[in-house]
Design an enzyme around this catalytic site. Structure first.
Site, PDB file in Angstrom:
ATOM      1  N   GLN A 115      21.411  45.665  26.012  1.00  0.00           N
ATOM      2  CA  GLN A 115      21.079  46.512  27.156  1.00  0.00           C
ATOM      3  C   GLN A 115      21.250  47.996  26.794  1.00  0.00           C
ATOM      4  OE1 GLN A 115      22.907  45.710  31.234  1.00  0.00           O
ATOM      5  NE2 GLN A 115      20.848  44.841  31.277  1.00  0.00           N
ATOM      6  N   ALA A 144      22.616  50.251  23.154  1.00  0.00           N
ATOM      7  CA  ALA A 144      23.069  50.115  21.761  1.00  0.00           C
ATOM      8  C   ALA A 144      24.588  50.005  21.697  1.00  0.00           C
ATOM      9  CB  ALA A 144      22.604  51.312  20.941  1.00  0.00           C
ATOM     10  N   HIS A 146      27.231  54.895  26.994  1.00  0.00           N
ATOM     11  CA  HIS A 146      25.797  54.615  27.158  1.00  0.00           C
ATOM     12  C   HIS A 146      24.957  55.626  26.393  1.00  0.00           C
ATOM     13  CE1 HIS A 146      27.441  52.330  30.536  1.00  0.00           C
ATOM     14  NE2 HIS A 146      26.299  51.681  30.619  1.00  0.00           N
ATOM     15  N   GLU A 204      26.978  39.281  24.070  1.00  0.00           N
ATOM     16  CA  GLU A 204      26.245  39.867  22.941  1.00  0.00           C
ATOM     17  C   GLU A 204      26.420  39.063  21.658  1.00  0.00           C
ATOM     18  OE1 GLU A 204      27.725  41.591  25.261  1.00  0.00           O
ATOM     19  OE2 GLU A 204      26.190  42.975  25.998  1.00  0.00           O
TER      20      GLU A 204
END
Ligand code: TPP
Ligand code: MG
Lengths: 342, 321
Positions: B80, B82, B125, B58
């Site tokens: 993919q 936040a 997630h 990232e």
């Protein structure tokens, strides 16, 4: 000594090398004197914030800057005064940033070693170590998108910063994209006070390159000759499309981490060992030995450099600092979306 | 024909790629696979060489985007989830967000953050990151709540010369449908009054808009007319629209899915309290998720974040104050 008759092409090459060496040496000299000046100004309280010197690393830095061409990309770090000058930075802009002139490239919004001109491929470092490498990758990838071939990007990094996640991510990324990145690692044996024994456990920093599938070469960072050759060849390989290159120079920081630091932690044995040689002195001895310059010429060059620096400092000291009342206080370029709190 | 929020995001990217050769997409699995959420489905095929899979890096993803932007490109990067943008945080807040201010060189990078809770997604997630990014100078933070806004705001995000954090709510991906893509749009920076009312203002954004609308409907039979304002972007905040609404209703409830400490709801209340104290007939209120990580189990999750029912209860209380 044996007199060899050189082939015309090799003679040309030798002449070119001599020219490069002399130019690189003069950038080293200018950088050393400029750093000394900043240190003096800092001691007399005329610089806000810190001063970070490249003493002992000028050969590597100058070799990096001089191996790049106009149109290439350079992301220097804190010990790169020589490389910056060799890449085209003016003494004036360096002085403006250290002294906080509104006319400098950062206009007083950032200072000291945080300076650059991104549109000219000269990237202004952020403090966070390792973070500039992927930015160089992005420029190189963009050039590939634009079918703009033949340029390379160099990024400097210290032994300490090779432990960052950003370093790992960016080198791996450059390898995956086969970008013409040249990563110049200065193993000066310390990251601030931390010795390399507490920094990494591989035998040699060059070993890291294999893990990424990156070509690597090593050099004695105190020897301008070796630096010009090794960095120059890496730049050539990257330019020729061989993918990212890493070079590792072994040397010693001959100053504190910043001017606030007396570096009492540096092992005296290291200072006495060959890595503790002053690259400036090594280069001067070489110049004299080669008869490329005599002591009088060296003295003239030094005087010229001092004049250049004094003139620039005098000019910058007459320039205005940034004005909080005319400052726009706007962090985004889209004016209508600026919140502009009071 | 109908189009989902997710398809709108895909279509906006296709449009941006078609319109502007400077646009490219970079992120994990965004290439031939079409992205973990399928937001880039078929784009790699349609735009060869311009939709690139990245390593799981990232930091380097965002760093590369900044470099490309310096060189005149307009990258769109997908995180993919936040939640994983925390690993690229440094490049977002220290590299992208400071570039223009430090150098006058704009940084047109769009960072897409699939965010927010969905049932069963758990602590890593589900996170809402808008507050964190809005805190940093130099970033624009968009939080579209409708299919139309998802499309038009993403196109505007790519066109804007500044780094944009584009918070697209995963819960809305398939839940929301529109008849067609919009041909006109309210510009970014303007909030929208989605439902008019005279008794109270609910200010919210993203998925919470729909919970708030449901709550407002629930209160209608009781005789309450609740106004609902969709902020659309949380940076900048359209304070004028909020203030004008509160001037009409005298009561303010702010609803956000993010955690309660600080944040967008607190910011709205701070602004209304200090600039519009005299407009208020009751103390302004706010409703956020609970101050714990986002729970995995649906029973816990439903109680963790604000829902229509919780908003209705909070609104009733405020209406009686
Ligand atoms: C990510 C990050 N962590 C910590 C620092 C603070 N810091 C600045 S320079 C430095 C030491 C760097 O050592 P090295 O990479 O070996 O470079 P050198 O100073 O030796 O040239 C540290 C720890 C930083 N700038 N960035
Ligand atoms: Mg070091």
């Amino acid at each position: 000594m044996l007199q060899t008759v050189l082939e015309p092409q090799t003679a040309e090459k030798a002449a070119l090398f001599r020219e490069t060496y002399l130019a690189a040496y003069r950038f080293m000299l200018l950088a050393r004197l400029l750093d000394d000046k900043f240190a003096a100004l800092w001691r007399s309280g005329r610089i806000h914030g810190g001063v970070f010197l490249g003493r002992g690393q000028e050969a590597l830095s100058a070799a990096t800057g001089i191996s790049l061409k106009k149109g290439d990309v350079f992301a220097p770090l804190i010990r790169d005064a020589a490389g910056r000058l060799a890449f085209g930075e003016t003494v004036l802009d360096a002085a403006r940033t250290y002294l906080g002139s509104a006319r400098g490239p950062m206009g007083g919004r950032d200072g000291n070693v945080h300076r650059g001109k991104p549109k000219e491929g000269y990237l202004p470092m952020i403090s966070h170590l390792g973070a500039m490498i992927s930015v160089v990758n992005g420029i190189l990838l963009a050039r590939r998108f634009k079918n703009h071939a033949g340029t390379v990007g160099a990024a400097s990094i210290g032994d300490g910063a090779t432990s960052t996640g950003a370093f790992h991510e960016a080198l791996n990324q450059a390898a995956v994209e086969k970008l013409p990145l040249v990563l110049v690692v200065a193993n000066n044996h310390y990251a601030y006070s931390t010795p390399i024994s507490r920094q990494f456990a591989c035998r040699d920093l060059a070993d890291k390159a294999a893990g990424y599938g990156v070509e690597v070469d090593s050099m004695d960072g105190t020897d301008l000759n070796a630096c010009l050759e090794t960095v120059g060849q890496a730049v050539d390989r990257a330019r020729a499309g061989r993918g990212p290159q890493m070079v590792v120079a072994t040397l010693l920081r001959l100053c504190g981490h910043g001017e606030h630091d007396d570096a009492g932690y540096i092992d005296p044995e290291l200072k006495k060992s060959p890595v503790g040689r002053d690259c400036q002195k090594v280069a001067e001895d070489y110049l004299i030995r080669q008869k490329w310059a005599d002591p009088a010429t060296l003295a003239t060059w030094r005087t010229e450099a001092v004049h250049k620096i004094e003139e620039a400092i005098a000019q910058v000291q007459r320039e205005p600092g940034p004005d909080p009342f005319t400052e726009e206080w706007r962090a985004i370029s889209t004016q209508r979306l600026n919140e502009g709190h009071e | 024909m109908s189009i989902t929020y997710l398809e709108a995001i895909r279509e906006a990217q296709a449009q941006a790629l078609r319109d502007d050769p400077r646009v490219f997409i970079y992120g994990q699995d965004v290439g031939p696979f079409g992205g973990a959420h399928k937001a880039t489905k078929n784009l790699a095929k349609e735009f060869p060489g311009r939709v690139l899979d990245s390593p799981i890096s990232e930091d380097a993803i965002v760093g590369l985007a900044v470099g490309a932007a310096i060189e005149g490109m307009r990258p769109i990067v997908e995180m993919q989830f936040a939640d994983f943008s925390t690993v690229g945080f440094n490049q977002i807040v220290n590299q992208a967000a400071t570039l223009f201010w430090r150098t006058n060189v704009p940084c047109p990078v769009t960072v897409r953050l699939p965010f927010g809770g969905t049932s069963g997604s758990g602590p890593f997630h589900s996170q809402c990151m808008e507050t964190v990014y809005a805190h940093y100078p130099g970033l624009i933070v968009m939080t579209p709540a409708t299919v139309e806004d998802a499309y038009s705001m993403l196109l505007e995000a790519v066109a804007i010369d500044d780094p944009v954090i584009f918070c697209e709510h995963k819960f809305l991906y398939y839940h929301l449908k529109a008849e067609k893509l919009p041909s006109e749009a309210l510009p970014v920076g303007k909030a929208r009054i989605v439902r008019e009312g005279r008794d109270m203002t609910i200010v919210t954004y993203s998925a919470m808009l729909h919970e708030a609308l449901e709550a407002a409907n629930e209160l209608t039979p009781e005789g309450w007319e609740v106004e609902v304002v969709d902020l659309r972007s949380v940076k900048p905040i359209d304070t004028d629209t909020v203030m004008a609404s509160v001037a009409r209703t005298g009561r303010l409830l702010c609803v956000g899915e993010a955690w309660p400490w600080g944040g967008v709801t607190a910011e709205i209340i701070a602004r209304v309290s200090s600039e519009g104290y005299g407009l208020l007939d009751a103390p302004p209120q706010r409703l956020n998720a609970k101050d714990t990580p986002v729970p995995y189990h649906p029973n816990l999750w439903a109680a963790h974040r604000p829902t229509a029912r919780a908003i209705t209860a909070a609104a009733r209380k405020l209406l009686r104050l």
